[in-house]
Enzyme design. Structure first.
Site, PDB file in Angstrom:
ATOM      1  N   HIS A 233      36.210  32.982  47.707  1.00  0.00           N
ATOM      2  CA  HIS A 233      35.004  32.131  47.795  1.00  0.00           C
ATOM      3  C   HIS A 233      34.918  31.119  48.530  1.00  0.00           C
ATOM      4  CE1 HIS A 233      33.081  34.317  44.046  1.00  0.00           C
ATOM      5  NE2 HIS A 233      34.464  34.395  43.880  1.00  0.00           N
TER       6      HIS A 233
ATOM      7  N   HIS B 123      41.438  41.447  40.757  1.00  0.00           N
ATOM      8  CA  HIS B 123      41.107  41.319  39.522  1.00  0.00           C
ATOM      9  C   HIS B 123      39.735  41.930  39.294  1.00  0.00           C
ATOM     10  CE1 HIS B 123      38.823  37.840  41.129  1.00  0.00           C
ATOM     11  NE2 HIS B 123      38.445  37.535  39.974  1.00  0.00           N
TER      12      HIS B 123
ATOM     13  N   ASP C 134      40.737  34.736  43.151  1.00  0.00           N
ATOM     14  CA  ASP C 134      40.149  33.604  42.478  1.00  0.00           C
ATOM     15  C   ASP C 134      41.285  32.794  42.041  1.00  0.00           C
ATOM     16  OD1 ASP C 134      37.705  34.528  43.485  1.00  0.00           O
ATOM     17  OD2 ASP C 134      36.947  34.595  41.359  1.00  0.00           O
TER      18      ASP C 134
ATOM     19  N   ASP D  69      32.154  40.639  40.789  1.00  0.00           N
ATOM     20  CA  ASP D  69      31.657  40.408  42.198  1.00  0.00           C
ATOM     21  C   ASP D  69      33.021  40.636  43.108  1.00  0.00           C
ATOM     22  OD1 ASP D  69      33.107  38.164  40.868  1.00  0.00           O
ATOM     23  OD2 ASP D  69      32.564  36.822  42.482  1.00  0.00           O
ATOM     24  N   HIS D  70      33.990  41.261  42.659  1.00  0.00           N
ATOM     25  CA  HIS D  70      35.190  41.740  43.248  1.00  0.00           C
ATOM     26  C   HIS D  70      35.431  43.221  43.329  1.00  0.00           C
ATOM     27  CE1 HIS D  70      37.100  37.591  43.713  1.00  0.00           C
ATOM     28  NE2 HIS D  70      36.119  37.412  42.987  1.00  0.00           N
TER      29      HIS D  70
ATOM     30  N   HIS E 220      43.319  32.913  35.969  1.00  0.00           N
ATOM     31  CA  HIS E 220      41.905  33.427  36.110  1.00  0.00           C
ATOM     32  C   HIS E 220      41.764  34.563  35.361  1.00  0.00           C
ATOM     33  CE1 HIS E 220      37.770  33.313  37.876  1.00  0.00           C
ATOM     34  NE2 HIS E 220      38.263  34.525  38.324  1.00  0.00           N
TER      35      HIS E 220
ATOM     36  N   HIS F  44      36.787  41.091  37.925  1.00  0.00           N
ATOM     37  CA  HIS F  44      35.439  40.714  37.884  1.00  0.00           C
ATOM     38  C   HIS F  44      34.427  41.355  39.056  1.00  0.00           C
ATOM     39  CE1 HIS F  44      37.162  36.523  36.137  1.00  0.00           C
ATOM     40  NE2 HIS F  44      36.963  37.508  35.144  1.00  0.00           N
TER      41      HIS F  44
END
Length: 259
Positions: free
Chosen positions: A171, A55, A133, A59-60, A116, A57
Site C-alpha cells: 500500500h 495473506h 501488510d 484486496d490482495h 496483521h 484479505h
C-alpha cells in the site's frame, strides 16, 4: 536478477510485478485487481507465469480466479496454506523456508509473520522483500488477527535483514505513516528529511516505494519502540509511564489506530 515494477490498483494498493531477467518469467504479488494486471500485461506484451500471495484479505487475493481464467496455461499460485485462500495450487506451510517458482532466477525465502493476519507471509527474492501488510514505510499493518507481541516479533525478524534489502509493501500509506511518525518522534532528523523527500515524490504522483530495511530502522517508530523520545511522547499522550519496549510498541499501535 529481477526487476520490480508497481501496478497501481484501487485507491492505494500496489501489485508488484517481478520480472526475471534470465528466465524471462513474470510474477505478480497480491493481485487484488485482475484487470489492472491484465491491462498492464497487454500494454507491455508480457505473459504472466504465476502469483505470490502474502495473506487472505480480498484486496490482495481478489484477482486470482480471473487471472487464472484469462490464461491458457495454468498459473502457479503460491500462498499460505492456513488462510483459506481459493486458487492457491502451491500451498506454503508453516515449516516452509523457501520456494523456487519455476520461472524466477532464484529462490524465494519465506518469512512467517503473524500479526496483521495469523498466516501472513513475506517473500525475499534476491534483495527484494515483498511484505504485504506487515511492514509499511514508516508504519506497520493493523492487528486484525494477531497480537502486538506477534507483530513486534515479526517486525524484528524483518529488521534483521541486510540494510540494503528493498522493501515492497502492498500500500501507498507512506505520507500518513510519516505524519504519525513525526508526531511520536518529532526530533528525528532522518525522519524529517525523508518526509520532505516523500512529499516531493507524491506531489508528482510518483510512488514513495520501495523503501529499505536500513531506512526503516531510522524512521519507522514500530522498529524503534525502545527510543527514549518515543516513550516520553507515549507517556505524555497516554498519561502513564512507559518504560518497557513491549508496552511502547503496543501503545504505538493503539495510538496509530486512532490517529
Amino acid at each position: 536478477m529481477h526487476t520490480v515494477t508497481p501496478i497501481p490498483a484501487f485507491n492505494d494498493n500496489y501489485i508488484w510485478l517481478i520480472h526475471a531477467k534470465d528466465s524471462g518469467g513474470h510474477y505478480v504479488v497480491d493481485p487484488g485487481d485482475a484487470q489492472a494486471v491484465l491491462d498492464y500485461l497487454e500494454q507491455h506484451q508480457m505473459v504472466l507465469d504465476g502469483i505470490l500471495i502474502t495473506h487472505h484479505h480480498k484486496d490482495h487475493t481478489g484477482g486470482i480466479e480471473e487471472l487464472q481464467a484469462s490464461h491458457d496455461h495454468k498459473l502457479t499460485v503460491y500462498g499460505p496454506d492456513n488462510e483459506n485462500i481459493k486458487g492457491i495450487n502451491h500451498p506454503i506451510s508453516g515449516q516452509t523456508e523457501s520456494v523456487w517458482p519455476e520461472k524466477l532466477d532464484s529462490d524465494a525465502k519465506i518469512f512467517h509473520l503473524p500479526g496483521h493476519t495469523l498466516g501472513h507471509i513475506a517473500y525475499l527474492i534476491d534483495d527484494h522483500l515483498f511484505c504485504g501488510d506487515t511492514l509499511f514505510s514508516a508504519g506497520c499493518g493493523r492487528l486484525f488477527e494477531g497480537t502486538p507481541a506477534q507483530m513486534r516479533e515479526s517486525l524484528q525478524t524483518l529488521a534483521q535483514l541486510d540494510e540494503n534489502t528493498q522493501v515492497y509493501p502492498a500500500h501507498e500509506y507512506t505520507q500518513a505513516n510519516l505524519a504519525f511518525a513525526l508526531t511520536v518522534e518529532n526530533d528525528n532528523e532522518a525522519l524529517i528529511a525523508h518526509a520532505a523527500k516523500v512529499k516531493q515524490l507524491r506531489d508528482q504522483n510518483l510512488p514513495s516505494l520501495p523503501s529499505s530495511i536500513g531506512l526503516e530502522k531510522q524512521i519507522n517508530p514500530f522498529l524503534r519502540p525502545e527510543q527514549a523520545s518515543i516513550k516520553q511522547n507515549l507517556s505524555r499522550h497516554f498519561s502513564q509511564e512507559v518504560t518497557d519496549d513491549g508496552t511502547s510498541f503496543t501503545l504505538l499501535r493503539q495510538w496509530k489506530d486512532n490517529f
